[in-house]
Design a protein around this motif. Structure first.
Motif, PDB file in Angstrom:
ATOM      1  N   GLN A  64       0.832  -1.207   0.000  1.00 37.13           N
ATOM      2  CA  GLN A  64       0.000   0.000   0.000  1.00 37.13           C
ATOM      3  C   GLN A  64       0.872   1.266   0.000  1.00 37.13           C
ATOM      4  N   ALA A  65       1.910   1.284   0.825  1.00 35.96           N
ATOM      5  CA  ALA A  65       2.803   2.444   0.875  1.00 35.96           C
ATOM      6  C   ALA A  65       3.549   2.618  -0.446  1.00 35.96           C
ATOM      7  N   LEU A  66       3.959   1.511  -1.024  1.00 37.49           N
ATOM      8  CA  LEU A  66       4.664   1.554  -2.307  1.00 37.49           C
ATOM      9  C   LEU A  66       3.750   2.095  -3.402  1.00 37.49           C
ATOM     10  N   THR A  67       2.548   1.576  -3.474  1.00 35.15           N
ATOM     11  CA  THR A  67       1.576   2.021  -4.480  1.00 35.15           C
ATOM     12  C   THR A  67       1.267   3.507  -4.325  1.00 35.15           C
ATOM     13  N   SER A  68       1.077   3.949  -3.100  1.00 29.98           N
ATOM     14  CA  SER A  68       0.782   5.354  -2.832  1.00 29.98           C
ATOM     15  C   SER A  68       1.954   6.253  -3.236  1.00 29.98           C
ATOM     16  N   THR A  69       3.163   5.824  -2.929  1.00 31.57           N
ATOM     17  CA  THR A  69       4.353   6.604  -3.269  1.00 31.57           C
ATOM     18  C   THR A  69       4.545   6.682  -4.774  1.00 31.57           C
ATOM     19  N   VAL A  70       4.345   5.569  -5.456  1.00 31.73           N
ATOM     20  CA  VAL A  70       4.446   5.553  -6.918  1.00 31.73           C
ATOM     21  C   VAL A  70       3.451   6.540  -7.521  1.00 31.73           C
ATOM     22  N   ALA A  71       2.220   6.500  -7.055  1.00 29.41           N
ATOM     23  CA  ALA A  71       1.187   7.399  -7.587  1.00 29.41           C
ATOM     24  C   ALA A  71       1.550   8.860  -7.342  1.00 29.41           C
ATOM     25  N   SER A  72       2.039   9.155  -6.148  1.00 26.23           N
ATOM     26  CA  SER A  72       2.407  10.532  -5.810  1.00 26.23           C
ATOM     27  C   SER A  72       3.572  11.021  -6.660  1.00 26.23           C
ATOM     28  N   LEU A  73       4.601  10.202  -6.791  1.00 29.66           N
ATOM     29  CA  LEU A  73       5.756  10.600  -7.602  1.00 29.66           C
ATOM     30  C   LEU A  73       5.392  10.735  -9.074  1.00 29.66           C
ATOM     31  N   ASP A  74       4.581   9.824  -9.567  1.00 33.37           N
ATOM     32  CA  ASP A  74       4.171   9.881 -10.966  1.00 33.37           C
ATOM     33  C   ASP A  74       3.366  11.153 -11.242  1.00 33.37           C
ATOM     34  N   GLU A  75       2.499  11.517 -10.310  1.00 34.97           N
ATOM     35  CA  GLU A  75       1.707  12.750 -10.471  1.00 34.97           C
ATOM     36  C   GLU A  75       2.619  13.973 -10.423  1.00 34.97           C
ATOM     37  N   THR A  76       3.549  13.992  -9.489  1.00 32.34           N
ATOM     38  CA  THR A  76       4.471  15.113  -9.367  1.00 32.34           C
ATOM     39  C   THR A  76       5.299  15.292 -10.635  1.00 32.34           C
ATOM     40  N   VAL A  77       5.848  14.198 -11.129  1.00 32.50           N
ATOM     41  CA  VAL A  77       6.660  14.255 -12.351  1.00 32.50           C
ATOM     42  C   VAL A  77       5.788  14.646 -13.536  1.00 32.50           C
ATOM     43  N   GLY A  78       4.579  14.140 -13.603  1.00 28.48           N
ATOM     44  CA  GLY A  78       3.667  14.490 -14.686  1.00 28.48           C
ATOM     45  C   GLY A  78       3.342  15.977 -14.702  1.00 28.48           C
ATOM     46  N   ASN A  79       3.264  16.582 -13.522  1.00 27.89           N
ATOM     47  CA  ASN A  79       2.951  18.001 -13.426  1.00 27.89           C
ATOM     48  C   ASN A  79       4.131  18.907 -13.802  1.00 27.89           C
ATOM     49  N   LEU A  80       5.326  18.338 -13.848  1.00 24.17           N
ATOM     50  CA  LEU A  80       6.489  19.136 -14.238  1.00 24.17           C
ATOM     51  C   LEU A  80       6.393  19.616 -15.671  1.00 24.17           C
ATOM     52  N   GLY A  81       5.767  18.821 -16.502  1.00 23.50           N
ATOM     53  CA  GLY A  81       5.641  19.176 -17.906  1.00 23.50           C
ATOM     54  C   GLY A  81       4.466  20.098 -18.193  1.00 23.50           C
ATOM     55  N   ALA A  82       3.628  20.336 -17.189  1.00 21.61           N
ATOM     56  CA  ALA A  82       2.421  21.141 -17.401  1.00 21.61           C
ATOM     57  C   ALA A  82       2.719  22.613 -17.451  1.00 21.61           C
TER      58      ALA A  82
END
Length: 82
Positions: A64-82
């Motif tokens: 659960q912690a791994l999945t949550s961290t992956v989602a958070s990092l992926d969202e953060t990185v995705g927002n860098l290009g916005a």
């Protein structure tokens, strides 16, 4: 862009200075010394293994912690290009 395999690879790295980096729209794990190589010049460090372990509170996170961290990092990185 950030997935569980990359996060597990970073957690499994022997060196706390190993890092999750972004270069030309791709994420990968690299050792700190590798960042000086020509093929990684200009890579942006997202976080180091030490920072990831600190964020998770352990180097052996629950699924659960791994999945949550992956989602958070992926969202953060995705927002860098916005």
């Amino acid at each position: 862009m950030i997935d569980e395999a990359l996060i597990r690879q970073l957690l499994d790295a022997a060196d706390d200075d190993s890092a999750l980096v972004l270069l030309e729209g791709r994420a990968r794990v690299a050792g700190r010394a590798d960042l000086d190589r020509d093929d990684l010049r200009g890579a942006a460090v997202v976080l180091t293994r030490a920072e990831l372990v600190d964020r998770l509170g352990t180097s052996y996170p629950t699924q659960q912690a791994l999945t949550s961290t992956v989602a958070s990092l992926d969202e953060t990185v995705g927002n860098l290009g916005a």
